[in-house]
Design an enzyme around this catalytic site. Structure first.
Site, PDB file in Angstrom:
ATOM      1  CG  ASP A  31     -73.799 -99.943   4.953  1.00  0.00           C
ATOM      2  OD1 ASP A  31     -72.932 -98.924   4.774  1.00  0.00           O
ATOM      3  OD2 ASP A  31     -74.161-100.370   6.026  1.00  0.00           O
ATOM      4  CB  SER A 124     -57.776 -93.813  11.591  1.00  0.00           C
ATOM      5  OG  SER A 124     -57.503 -92.819  12.484  1.00  0.00           O
ATOM      6  CE1 TYR A 149     -60.626 -95.367  14.991  1.00  0.00           C
ATOM      7  CE2 TYR A 149     -61.721 -97.375  13.747  1.00  0.00           C
ATOM      8  CZ  TYR A 149     -61.185 -96.046  13.510  1.00  0.00           C
ATOM      9  OH  TYR A 149     -61.140 -95.254  12.423  1.00  0.00           O
ATOM     10  CG  ASN A 201     -66.479 -87.987  15.292  1.00  0.00           C
ATOM     11  OD1 ASN A 201     -66.809 -88.912  14.904  1.00  0.00           O
ATOM     12  ND2 ASN A 201     -65.200 -88.192  16.133  1.00  0.00           N
TER      13      ASN A 201
HETATM   14  C1  WQD Z   1     -61.946 -83.848  17.932  1.00  0.00           C
HETATM   15  C2  WQD Z   1     -61.572 -82.718  19.110  1.00  0.00           C
HETATM   16  C3  WQD Z   1     -62.013 -83.641  21.589  1.00  0.00           C
HETATM   17  C4  WQD Z   1     -66.464 -83.943  20.951  1.00  0.00           C
HETATM   18  C5  WQD Z   1     -61.839 -88.781  15.234  1.00  0.00           C
HETATM   19  C6  WQD Z   1     -61.955 -90.063  15.193  1.00  0.00           C
HETATM   20  C7  WQD Z   1     -60.812 -91.216  14.603  1.00  0.00           C
HETATM   21  C8  WQD Z   1     -60.140 -90.683  13.473  1.00  0.00           C
HETATM   22  C9  WQD Z   1     -59.745 -89.041  13.816  1.00  0.00           C
HETATM   23  C10 WQD Z   1     -61.072 -91.396  11.508  1.00  0.00           C
HETATM   24  C11 WQD Z   1     -60.980 -83.539  20.547  1.00  0.00           C
HETATM   25  C12 WQD Z   1     -62.915 -82.328  21.028  1.00  0.00           C
HETATM   26  C13 WQD Z   1     -64.890 -83.879  20.692  1.00  0.00           C
HETATM   27  C14 WQD Z   1     -66.768 -83.013  22.068  1.00  0.00           C
HETATM   28  C15 WQD Z   1     -64.828 -81.832  22.384  1.00  0.00           C
HETATM   29  N1  WQD Z   1     -60.979 -90.473  12.659  1.00  0.00           N
HETATM   30  N2  WQD Z   1     -64.281 -82.728  21.433  1.00  0.00           N
HETATM   31  N3  WQD Z   1     -66.063 -82.217  22.743  1.00  0.00           N
HETATM   32  O1  WQD Z   1     -60.975 -87.900  18.823  1.00  0.00           O
HETATM   33  O2  WQD Z   1     -59.641 -86.384  16.779  1.00  0.00           O
HETATM   34  O3  WQD Z   1     -60.814 -88.633  16.442  1.00  0.00           O
HETATM   35  O4  WQD Z   1     -61.064 -88.386  14.162  1.00  0.00           O
HETATM   36  O5  WQD Z   1     -60.671 -92.526  11.467  1.00  0.00           O
HETATM   37  O6  WQD Z   1     -61.568 -92.142  14.320  1.00  0.00           O
HETATM   38  O7  WQD Z   1     -62.585 -90.571  16.396  1.00  0.00           O
HETATM   39  O8  WQD Z   1     -62.249 -86.527  17.015  1.00  0.00           O
HETATM   40  O9  WQD Z   1     -64.142 -85.162  16.761  1.00  0.00           O
HETATM   41  O10 WQD Z   1     -63.973 -86.996  18.511  1.00  0.00           O
HETATM   42  O11 WQD Z   1     -62.487 -84.837  18.742  1.00  0.00           O
HETATM   43  O12 WQD Z   1     -64.283 -80.964  22.887  1.00  0.00           O
HETATM   44  O13 WQD Z   1     -68.048 -83.193  22.092  1.00  0.00           O
HETATM   45  O14 WQD Z   1     -62.686 -82.256  19.751  1.00  0.00           O
HETATM   46  O15 WQD Z   1     -61.442 -83.563  22.626  1.00  0.00           O
HETATM   47  O16 WQD Z   1     -59.998 -82.599  20.879  1.00  0.00           O
HETATM   48  P1  WQD Z   1     -60.877 -87.258  17.329  1.00  0.00           P
HETATM   49  P2  WQD Z   1     -63.427 -85.656  17.853  1.00  0.00           P
END
Ligand code: WQD
Length: 341
Positions: A31, A124, A149, A201
């Site tokens: 890492d 993913s 990504y 996230n």
């Molecule tokens: C989850 C939900 C947002 C933040 C991630 C990774 C992706 C993949 C899958 C591994 C969504 C909502 C979020 C906030 C919110 N993982 N949210 N307010 O977008 O599903 O994708 O997991 O590879 O790489 O990016 O995860 O946690 O960003 O969002 O309302 O401040 O929470 O709109 O509906 P996402 P997330």
């Protein structure tokens, strides 16, 4: 049996290092700490009772990787090292393609030159985009990525399947694990998610908002075509996800044919909305999460969750921990990292 874990100080990587050790493997961490924190190594050491071997290096260098492969008798690799911020990837496409795909290509060349045959690739559920039907199976069509990504994940899978297919005479055994939404932390609260700056996230933002070290959580839209208007995801405990890597590695080691490429969904099979998650967090941890409703976030899919039956049949693995376990462990980790120095 030594397993090289690239990105082994990251969120999923560090938990996988612990799960590998507990399963009797010897994890070797590579890492560069560009997107992770050395304090995580201290946490891993405290959990497993010994300091893991760590190479503070970038996976982009063939010489570096070859020297590690020559020094350590590596049986296989679990490849986490990549840039993963969806929004950032749109701002820095060349950095994402170079880092994520360049490192994968260097790793594959090095494995083939050094005769290392087993690889688990961190993919993913973003490859599915906005699925037409739910739950998604591994046969659900991959959609054009809606982020750089996500595209690096899709191209990474293609590089792997093409390489395995081309090597009739040599053997390379690869599984691409398609993660859903990893949440939580090790129950010891000694390792967990350490987002840099403002968390992208949901759960780390939620725990920081609950801890009062961040303003109110903004829920990105409550006007989606779902029961409560908020997006639905498959939130999987990071320790379940870590154990899926061990199961995947054991599957590759035991697989008789010399060459294999396959993809496996790693999720719980249940979809949970943002509001449901927030209400569970408040109930489990007994405190409010300040939040407000904001506009939709570009690129969000309405709903995605896994059909995880292939992992159960093929890897003899299924998620054992509940969403409540994940939210409790996430909060315990937040409290541990929020303690004054
Ligand atoms: C989850 C939900 C947002 C933040 C991630 C990774 C992706 C993949 C899958 C591994 C969504 C909502 C979020 C906030 C919110 N993982 N949210 N307010 O977008 O599903 O994708 O997991 O590879 O790489 O990016 O995860 O946690 O960003 O969002 O309302 O401040 O929470 O709109 O509906 P996402 P997330």
């Amino acid at each position: 049996m030594k397993v090289l874990v690239t990105g082994g100080a990251g969120f999923i990587g560090s938990h996988t290092v612990v799960a590998l050790y507990e399963a009797g493997f010897e994890p070797i961490i590579v890492d560069d700490f560009s997107n992770s924190d050395p304090q995580i190594i201290e946490g891993i050491t405290a959990i497993i009772g010994k300091k893991p071997t760590v190479y503070q290096e970038n996976c982009h260098s063939m010489d570096v990787l070859k020297s590690i492969f020559e020094k350590e008798q590596i049986e296989g690799v679990i490849h986490f090292a990549a840039f993963k911020a969806v929004g950032e990837s749109m701002q820095k496409p060349l950095e994402y393609y170079d880092n994520n795909l360049g490192s994968l290509i260097v790793l594959l060349k090095c494995m083939l030159e050094c005769g290392v045959k087993n690889l688990i690739f961190s993919s993913s559920c973003t490859v599915y985009g906005e699925p037409d039907a739910l739950p998604v199976t591994e046969q659900t069509p991959v959609k054009p990525a809606n982020s750089v990504y996500g595209n690096t994940q899709q191209i990474g899978e293609e590089i792997l399947s093409d390489t395995v297919r081309s090597l009739e005479h040599q053997s390379l055994k690869v599984l691409s694990l398609r993660y859903f939404n990893p949440v939580g932390a090790h129950p010891s609260a000694l390792i967990g998610e350490l987002p840099r700056g403002v968390p992208n996230n949901l759960v780390p933002f939620m725990t920081q908002a609950a801890a009062g070290i961040r303003g109110a959580l903004t829920i990105f839209g409550d006007d989606y075509p779902t029961p409560d208007g908020t997006c639905i995801r498959d939130y999987i405990h990071v320790m379940d996800l870590a154990e899926a890597h061990v199961a995947g590695f054991r599957y590759l080691m035991s697989h008789e044919s010399p060459a294999i490429y396959d993809v496996v969904n790693v999720g719980t099979g249940s979809g949970v909305s943002v509001l449901e998650l927030l209400q569970s967090f408040e109930r489990i941890n007994g405190l409010p999460v300040p939040y407000k409703i904001g506009p939709r976030r570009e690129g969000d899919v309405v709903a995605v969750y896994a059909d995880a039956s292939k992992a159960e049949k093929m890897l003899c693995w299924k998620a054992l921990r509940s969403i409540e376990d994940g939210l409790r462990d996430a909060w315990n980790w937040q409290k541990n990292t929020s303690k004054p120095e």
